[in-house]
Design a protein around this motif. Structure first.
Motif, PDB file in Angstrom:
ATOM      1  N   ILE A 108      -3.006   7.196  -0.624  1.00  0.00           N
ATOM      2  CA  ILE A 108      -1.874   6.746   0.198  1.00  0.00           C
ATOM      3  C   ILE A 108      -0.542   7.151  -0.424  1.00  0.00           C
ATOM      4  O   ILE A 108       0.372   7.620   0.271  1.00  0.00           O
ATOM      5  N   GLY A 109      -0.416   6.993  -1.729  1.00  0.00           N
ATOM      6  CA  GLY A 109       0.852   7.325  -2.403  1.00  0.00           C
ATOM      7  C   GLY A 109       1.188   8.794  -2.267  1.00  0.00           C
ATOM      8  O   GLY A 109       2.351   9.164  -2.038  1.00  0.00           O
TER       9      GLY A 109
ATOM     10  N   ILE B 101       8.868   2.909  -3.764  1.00  0.00           N
ATOM     11  CA  ILE B 101       7.591   2.504  -3.158  1.00  0.00           C
ATOM     12  C   ILE B 101       6.625   2.090  -4.270  1.00  0.00           C
ATOM     13  O   ILE B 101       6.244   2.909  -5.119  1.00  0.00           O
ATOM     14  N   ASN B 102       6.279   0.806  -4.261  1.00  0.00           N
ATOM     15  CA  ASN B 102       5.325   0.276  -5.232  1.00  0.00           C
ATOM     16  C   ASN B 102       3.937   0.376  -4.623  1.00  0.00           C
ATOM     17  O   ASN B 102       3.579  -0.405  -3.738  1.00  0.00           O
ATOM     18  N   ASN B 103       3.181   1.356  -5.097  1.00  0.00           N
ATOM     19  CA  ASN B 103       1.905   1.671  -4.441  1.00  0.00           C
ATOM     20  C   ASN B 103       0.713   1.705  -5.394  1.00  0.00           C
ATOM     21  O   ASN B 103      -0.426   1.615  -4.946  1.00  0.00           O
ATOM     22  N   ALA B 104       0.950   1.823  -6.698  1.00  0.00           N
ATOM     23  CA  ALA B 104      -0.172   1.938  -7.640  1.00  0.00           C
ATOM     24  C   ALA B 104      -1.081   0.721  -7.498  1.00  0.00           C
ATOM     25  O   ALA B 104      -0.620  -0.402  -7.309  1.00  0.00           O
TER      26      ALA B 104
ATOM     27  N   SER C  23       0.819  -3.312   5.059  1.00  0.00           N
ATOM     28  CA  SER C  23      -0.500  -3.828   4.681  1.00  0.00           C
ATOM     29  C   SER C  23      -1.629  -3.184   5.477  1.00  0.00           C
ATOM     30  O   SER C  23      -1.984  -3.630   6.576  1.00  0.00           O
ATOM     31  N   PRO C  24      -2.204  -2.107   4.929  1.00  0.00           N
ATOM     32  CA  PRO C  24      -3.289  -1.421   5.644  1.00  0.00           C
ATOM     33  C   PRO C  24      -4.627  -2.137   5.504  1.00  0.00           C
ATOM     34  O   PRO C  24      -4.871  -2.842   4.528  1.00  0.00           O
ATOM     35  N   GLY C  25      -5.469  -1.918   6.506  1.00  0.00           N
ATOM     36  CA  GLY C  25      -6.881  -2.248   6.362  1.00  0.00           C
ATOM     37  C   GLY C  25      -7.546  -1.104   5.612  1.00  0.00           C
ATOM     38  O   GLY C  25      -6.947  -0.486   4.738  1.00  0.00           O
TER      39      GLY C  25
ATOM     40  N   THR D 205      -5.387   5.935   8.831  1.00  0.00           N
ATOM     41  CA  THR D 205      -5.254   7.194   8.108  1.00  0.00           C
ATOM     42  C   THR D 205      -4.064   7.120   7.147  1.00  0.00           C
ATOM     43  O   THR D 205      -3.121   6.345   7.363  1.00  0.00           O
ATOM     44  N   VAL D 206      -4.147   7.948   6.116  1.00  0.00           N
ATOM     45  CA  VAL D 206      -3.042   8.047   5.152  1.00  0.00           C
ATOM     46  C   VAL D 206      -1.751   8.409   5.901  1.00  0.00           C
ATOM     47  O   VAL D 206      -0.680   7.861   5.627  1.00  0.00           O
ATOM     48  N   GLU D 207      -1.870   9.316   6.877  1.00  0.00           N
ATOM     49  CA  GLU D 207      -0.679   9.782   7.612  1.00  0.00           C
ATOM     50  C   GLU D 207      -0.030   8.630   8.381  1.00  0.00           C
ATOM     51  O   GLU D 207       1.195   8.528   8.451  1.00  0.00           O
TER      52      GLU D 207
END
Ligand code: NAD
Length: 259
Positions: free
Chosen positions: A16-17, A87-90, A183-185, A226-228
């Protein structure tokens, strides 16, 4: 749309990142990437983002090390001139019953997902407030709203991230800075794709049944995010039209948390 904006994205060497880094670069932003991938994984990811023509930097800061996190933000401000988008994604995951949950896994999950976001925001917010423009996006999860058994640390960290998001949104509201969660599934990443064939063999099911009956059991659309799609939501939150969206937790989970 985001030319003259500078972004830092934690955990952006894969999944995602990386998708968010590509989308931001495609929209004109300079990006400082970050992650703990292998040298090849990092190099490939950096090449993909660089192909969009903006300035791309890389930090190997470990999100468990506060001093490294602060240095990453300072270095981004120095080398790019500002950090306008954070963007805090880790993130990492560990699945085990609470009685057997290793303490070091609890510390690592809380540290990488929640505490690192405290440190990045703490370091980047003063510059955003001074310039009267900023976007902080935290990658949450359906698990920021609902729980699943055996994921105590992940669920606690993601719920905590929503609390941090709301608090900082209030503190930054009058400075042109918005703070939100996406917040993705279940997201269709290479990691997930690679599991399908093995699981189908092990369970003697078709690949399609593995997707809908095993992986997507909780997701009413029975489709992966999707990531996109996640990356485009981040682009929207960075736009001026999203100025009044702050303190929100945007679900992208095919209806999972509507149940
Ligand atoms: P991923 O494993 O593909 O990427 C994780 C990234 O975090 C990598 O770049 C990795 O190097 C980095 N990272 C891990 N530990 C780190 C550390 N200590 N310091 C710095 N970087 C570190 O995972 P992903 O699926 O893209 O997940 C990204 C985010 O999305 C996570 O926060 C995850 O919880 C969230 N999420 C994922 C899904 C999904 O289904 N994949 C669903 C909801 C939320």
């Amino acid at each position: 749309m985001l030319s003259n904006k500078n972004a830092v994205i934690t955990g952006s060497t894969s999944g995602i990142g990386l998708g968010m880094a590509e989308a931001l670069a495609r929209n004109g932003a300079n990006v400082m990437m970050n992650g703990l991938g292998s040298a090849k994984e990092n190099a490939d990811a950096i090449d993909r983002v660089k192909s969009h023509g903006t300035k791309v930097l890389f930090s190997s800061a470990n999100m468990l090390k506060p001093a490294q996190i602060t240095r990453m933000i300072e270095s981004a401000e120095k080398k790019m001139g500002s950090v306008d988008i954070l963007i805090n994604n880790a993130g990492i995951q560990h699945v085990a019953p609470i009685e057997e949950f290793p303490q070091e896994k609890w510390d690592a999950i809380l540290g990488i997902i929640l505490t690192s976001s405290f440190h990045t925001i703490r370091a980047a917010l003063p510059g955003m407030k001074k310039r009267k423009w900023g976007r902080v996006i935290n990658t949450g999860s359906a698990h920021s709203l609902v729980a699943s058994p055996f994921k105590s640390a992940y669920v606690a960290a993601k719920h905590g991230l929503v609390g941090l998001t709301r608090t900082v949104a209030l503190e930054a509201a009058q400075f042109g800075v918005t703070v939100n969660c996406i917040s993705p599934g279940y997201v269709w990443t290479p990691l997930v794709k690679n599991q399908v064939a093995d699981t189908a063999r092990a369970r003697r099911m078709s690949k399609e049944d593995v997707k809908t009956k095993v992986l997507l059991e909780a997701q009413p659309t029975k489709e992966f995010v999707t990531v996109e799609q996640v990356a485009e939501a981040a682009i929207y939150l960075c736009s001026d039209n999203a100025r009044q969206i702050t303190g929100s937790n945007l679900s992208m989970d095919g209806g999972w948390t509507a149940q």
